[in-house]
Scaffold this active site. Structure first.
Site: not given
Length: 404
Positions: A121, A198, A201, A224, A362
């Protein structure tokens, strides 16, 4: 076993209509919806004990402080984090990443190397580019293949004694690919590099274990995982958090202030300057409690069924191509129809009450790799149904017929 009828009753927004049609919400990778149980926690905070935390001697402040710090412990336990002060509350994943990128400026010199993946991203690319511009460090990229998977053999070749930090998402927001983060972390540690993963997600689908991963930093956004926007966390190993300089200066993050010198507070407060999103932190923990009550194994099993069903149905549409075909992926499908712009498809779906994401998500380097302007992205959650997928597939067929 997922009781989908019971679960859907927990989400009041799923009862609304859009453009006169029942809402079909397939933009979960952008933000998940919030169950009534979490909404009630938010309302209770502002109705019952809204006050600033820490140092307050009055009852409301003490109650808010207790709830906030208990939320930190809930998050600690969910991610199997060794110590609660290794949980830093942030406004979300982007804030968390920038916190680490800013701090690492103290450790880098010209010629040092940072490795990121091709599946990132923009928030996982730009902070490192800015860091390299400040320090003279070099940014290197793990390439991807046509299936949307990272080329791990090339990654191993990129690693050297110059590598100081490796950054990778656990799951691609654009394609749903689950990256082999265990291998990425292990190989980076062999050359003495730190690793930031990260988890934005991944968190809705995978219950990541910080001890099993042995990762140095891990980031999550509450919105999320059925929580509120503007809240998240940075996990960092204690040894790294002690070395990193503070990201912001202000109240709460200090031990003592004089005009001659300031000393910083102990962890986690060293990184939590100013009045935090108190309600957001408490609601973040409530959202994790809600999802754990359903069970992440059952969530994963059900979402896999949705992914397989949607993939099979969408591929019956003439000219439709799916991008990101890794065998290990979460419930995300990015697709295009030959000759049609994704924005046009998304706009027609919206008129039918179907919420999908269109564009580059993104993640422009991924779109450049495939030589496309963007995709239509349908992302599913445990509160979605196969019947909703049928509505979407019919909508995509209708859009195709209208636009061809």
């Amino acid at each position: 076993m997922i009781d989908i009828t019971k679960i859907r009753k927990d989400f009041p927004i799923l009862n609304r209509e859009v453009n006169g049609k029942p809402l079909v919400y397939f933009d979960n990778a952008a933000t998940s919806q919030t169950p009534q149980q979490v909404i009630d926690v938010i309302v209770d905070y502002y109705s019952s004990y809204n006050a600033n935390i820490h140092r307050g001697v009055h009852a409301l402040s003490q109650e808010a402080t207790d709830k906030y710090e208990q939320a930190r412990i809930t998050i600690q336990k969910h991610f199997n984090i060794a110590k609660s002060h290794e949980v830093i509350f942030t406004s979300g994943t982007t804030h968390s990443i920038n916190m680490v990128a800013n701090g690492f400026g103290a450790f880098l010199s010209a010629g040092d190397e940072i490795i990121v993946s091709a599946l990132e991203h923009h928030s996982n690319i730009v902070p490192w580019q800015m860091l390299c511009e400040r320090t003279g460090a070099v940014l290197k990229v793990i390439p991807m293949n046509l299936e949307g998977e990272l080329v791990i053999d090339t990654y191993k070749e990129l690693l050297s004694n110059k590598t100081k930090l490796v950054f990778c998402n656990h799951v691609s927001n654009a394609l749903g690919t689950v990256n082999p983060v265990e291998i990425i972390i292990k190989e980076a540690h062999k050359v003495g590099a730190a690793v930031l993963i990260d988890g934005a997600q991944a968190a809705p689908h995978i219950k990541a274990d910080m001890q099993a991963l042995d990762v140095d930093f891990y980031t999550v956004s509450a919105h999320k995982v059925c929580g509120p926007t503007g809240a998240g966390m940075l996990y960092g190993k204690e040894e790294w958090l002690k070395k990193l300089p503070p990201y912001q200066g202000g109240g709460e993050m200090i031990a003592e202030v004089t005009f001659e010198k300031t000393t910083y507070a102990n962890l986690p407060h060293k990184f939590e300057a100013g009045t935090p999103n108190i309600c957001g932190g408490i609601a973040f923990a409530a959202a994790l409690d809600y999802m754990n009550a359903i069970g992440f194994k059952d969530i994963a099993t059900y979402e896999e069924e949705l992914l397989e069903y949607a993939t099979e149905k969408l591929l019956t549409i003439d000219g439709l191509k799916i991008y990101g075909t890794s065998t290990n992926k979460t419930a995300v499908i990015s697709f295009n129809i030959e000759g049609l712009h994704p924005y046009d498809i998304g706009s027609i779906l919206d008129k039918l009450g179907i919420a999908v994401r269109t564009g580059h998500h993104c993640a422009q380097p991924i779109m450049d790799f495939y030589k496309i302007p963007g995709t239509v992205r349908a992302s599913f959650s445990f509160y979605n149904t196969k019947e909703e997928i049928d509505v979407m597939v019919a909508g995509v067929e209708r859009a195709r017929n209208m636009l061809m």
